[in-house]
Design a protein around this motif. Structure first.
Motif, PDB file in Angstrom:
ATOM      1  N   LEU A   1      19.989   1.206  22.440  1.00 30.05           N
ATOM      2  CA  LEU A   1      19.926  -0.140  21.892  1.00 30.05           C
ATOM      3  C   LEU A   1      18.914  -0.199  20.754  1.00 30.05           C
ATOM      4  O   LEU A   1      17.817   0.361  20.853  1.00 30.05           O
ATOM      5  CB  LEU A   1      19.523  -1.147  22.971  1.00 30.05           C
TER       6      LEU A   1
ATOM      7  N   ASP B   1      15.363  -5.807  17.329  1.00 31.85           N
ATOM      8  CA  ASP B   1      14.636  -6.330  16.167  1.00 31.85           C
ATOM      9  C   ASP B   1      14.261  -7.786  16.455  1.00 31.85           C
ATOM     10  O   ASP B   1      15.140  -8.633  16.616  1.00 31.85           O
ATOM     11  CB  ASP B   1      15.520  -6.241  14.919  1.00 31.85           C
TER      12      ASP B   1
ATOM     13  N   LYS C   1      10.088  -3.948  16.667  1.00 32.22           N
ATOM     14  CA  LYS C   1      11.285  -3.141  16.489  1.00 32.22           C
ATOM     15  C   LYS C   1      11.240  -1.979  17.477  1.00 32.22           C
ATOM     16  O   LYS C   1      10.170  -1.410  17.725  1.00 32.22           O
ATOM     17  CB  LYS C   1      11.389  -2.600  15.059  1.00 32.22           C
TER      18      LYS C   1
ATOM     19  N   TYR D   1      16.219  -7.234  27.079  1.00 31.81           N
ATOM     20  CA  TYR D   1      17.024  -7.280  25.862  1.00 31.81           C
ATOM     21  C   TYR D   1      18.425  -6.808  26.235  1.00 31.81           C
ATOM     22  O   TYR D   1      18.579  -5.837  26.975  1.00 31.81           O
ATOM     23  CB  TYR D   1      16.445  -6.362  24.787  1.00 31.81           C
TER      24      TYR D   1
ATOM     25  N   PRO E   1      22.629  -6.550  24.481  1.00 35.28           N
ATOM     26  CA  PRO E   1      23.584  -6.861  23.414  1.00 35.28           C
ATOM     27  C   PRO E   1      24.630  -7.844  23.920  1.00 35.28           C
ATOM     28  O   PRO E   1      24.903  -7.927  25.116  1.00 35.28           O
ATOM     29  CB  PRO E   1      24.210  -5.490  23.114  1.00 35.28           C
TER      30      PRO E   1
ATOM     31  N   PRO F   1      22.222 -15.207  20.613  1.00 31.62           N
ATOM     32  CA  PRO F   1      21.265 -14.092  20.693  1.00 31.62           C
ATOM     33  C   PRO F   1      19.858 -14.602  20.990  1.00 31.62           C
ATOM     34  O   PRO F   1      19.369 -15.512  20.338  1.00 31.62           O
ATOM     35  CB  PRO F   1      21.347 -13.468  19.292  1.00 31.62           C
TER      36      PRO F   1
ATOM     37  N   ASP G   1      23.413  -1.905  30.195  1.00 31.41           N
ATOM     38  CA  ASP G   1      23.145  -2.352  28.829  1.00 31.41           C
ATOM     39  C   ASP G   1      21.813  -3.070  28.681  1.00 31.41           C
ATOM     40  O   ASP G   1      21.472  -3.521  27.597  1.00 31.41           O
ATOM     41  CB  ASP G   1      24.244  -3.315  28.361  1.00 31.41           C
TER      42      ASP G   1
ATOM     43  N   ALA H   1      17.548  -9.792  17.770  1.00 33.01           N
ATOM     44  CA  ALA H   1      18.797  -9.073  17.516  1.00 33.01           C
ATOM     45  C   ALA H   1      18.808  -7.780  18.341  1.00 33.01           C
ATOM     46  O   ALA H   1      17.874  -6.993  18.257  1.00 33.01           O
ATOM     47  CB  ALA H   1      18.944  -8.749  16.036  1.00 33.01           C
ATOM     48  N   VAL H   2      19.856  -7.597  19.129  1.00 29.83           N
ATOM     49  CA  VAL H   2      19.997  -6.397  19.968  1.00 29.83           C
ATOM     50  C   VAL H   2      21.371  -5.798  19.659  1.00 29.83           C
ATOM     51  O   VAL H   2      22.395  -6.472  19.793  1.00 29.83           O
ATOM     52  CB  VAL H   2      19.896  -6.725  21.461  1.00 29.83           C
ATOM     53  N   THR H   3      21.367  -4.520  19.284  1.00 32.81           N
ATOM     54  CA  THR H   3      22.598  -3.880  18.827  1.00 32.81           C
ATOM     55  C   THR H   3      22.840  -2.586  19.584  1.00 32.81           C
ATOM     56  O   THR H   3      21.901  -1.809  19.812  1.00 32.81           O
ATOM     57  CB  THR H   3      22.507  -3.549  17.317  1.00 32.81           C
ATOM     58  N   LYS H   4      24.085  -2.354  20.004  1.00 33.99           N
ATOM     59  CA  LYS H   4      24.446  -1.068  20.595  1.00 33.99           C
ATOM     60  C   LYS H   4      24.500  -0.022  19.484  1.00 33.99           C
ATOM     61  O   LYS H   4      25.217  -0.184  18.501  1.00 33.99           O
ATOM     62  CB  LYS H   4      25.809  -1.163  21.289  1.00 33.99           C
ATOM     63  N   LEU H   5      23.760   1.087  19.679  1.00 37.50           N
ATOM     64  CA  LEU H   5      23.744   2.144  18.677  1.00 37.50           C
ATOM     65  C   LEU H   5      24.690   3.276  19.056  1.00 37.50           C
ATOM     66  O   LEU H   5      25.185   3.999  18.201  1.00 37.50           O
ATOM     67  CB  LEU H   5      22.321   2.690  18.513  1.00 37.50           C
TER      68      LEU H   5
END
Length: 259
Positions: A3, A6, A72, A190, A192, A197, A224, A254-258
């Motif tokens: 994850l 930010d 971050k 956190y 996603p 959000p 997740d 902001a949480v994003t799957k990488l």
């Protein structure tokens, strides 16, 4: 699962005040920090202190007027979902000492007032099967609605009004679990896919020798979630506590799957 996180907090402190931040993802056997950077714009040195139950850390800061914090991180989640139905019961007297605070009522989780309901509604269930039934009940009977609760809304108020946000879902599931003899605590995390959000709140139940994350809103799975902190209720896991007054200017999570 990896994850990307930010976060930006932009507030104005009304006069000088101490600020307790709880926004850093916790290190643990089920999540590893690949990268982490927190910056707080203040003239006073920061001071880190351990989080509740030794999970994560809090950060003391000092604010006077404009206050901005940026965080971050990249977190690798190594947590395999477990079939709760297979988890057996442990007599309360044999549970470890660390679970005792999470069996008792707390400010926002009045579990003692829900014991009769749990015993009547879920007769014969315990441990994993009871956790599944309670989670399903909360999901079926609550409506997720922003702006329908406040910082003083308790589990009993949510039980009566049947609506709320993630914090309210977590409080009610925790209170119901404690009422059924399952140690339960609130977790800030956190995740996603949270809509809108924001910082997320879920429950964590101690069953059959271990803690198990459960998101009663259904927006995230345990695989997740990046755990930040744990506690008896929202009092212990608030992302920012100001020992004074403050005004929100802008906030972004902001949480994003990488991968």
């Amino acid at each position: 699962m990896r994850l990307g996180i930010d976060v930006t907090l932009d507030y104005t402190i009304d006069g000088a005040a101490d600020v307790l931040l709880l926004i850093e993802a916790a290190k643990g056997i089920d999540q590893r920090l690949e990268l982490q950077d927190m910056r707080v714009y203040t003239d006073t040195p920061l001071r880190a202190v351990p989080g509740e139950a030794g999970i994560g850390q809090r950060c003391w800061a000092r604010g006077d007027g404009p206050f901005r914090a940026e965080y971050k991180a990249i977190v690798e989640i190594a947590r395999t979902p477990i079939d709760l139905a297979t988890l057996g019961d442990t007599p309360i007297r044999l549970m470890p000492g660390e679970t005792i605070p999470y069996l008792l009522p707390s400010r926002y989780c009045e579990s003692d007032r829900l014991e009769g309901f749990v015993h009547q509604e879920f007769p014969g269930l315990a441990a994993g099967p009871l956790a599944i039934a309670l989670t399903q009940w909360v999901g079926d009977h609550l409506t997720y609605a922003c702006g329908t609760s406040t910082g003083t809304t308790t589990a009993m108020m949510t039980f009566a009004e049947r609506r709320g946000v993630c914090r309210d879902y977590a409080h009610l599931l925790v209170a119901l679990a404690r009422a059924g003899g399952i140690p339960a605590r609130c977790v800030s995390a956190y995740a996603p896919g949270v809509d809108p959000p924001d910082f997320h709140a879920v429950a964590e139940l101690w069953i059959d020798g271990g803690w198990h994350l459960i998101d009663a809103t259904g927006m995230a799975s345990c695989a997740d979630l990046a755990r930040v902190a744990v506690g008896r209720d929202a009092t212990d896991i608030a992302f920012m506590t100001v020992f004074g007054t403050a005004t929100l200017n802008w906030q972004n999570v902001a949480v994003t799957k990488l991968s």
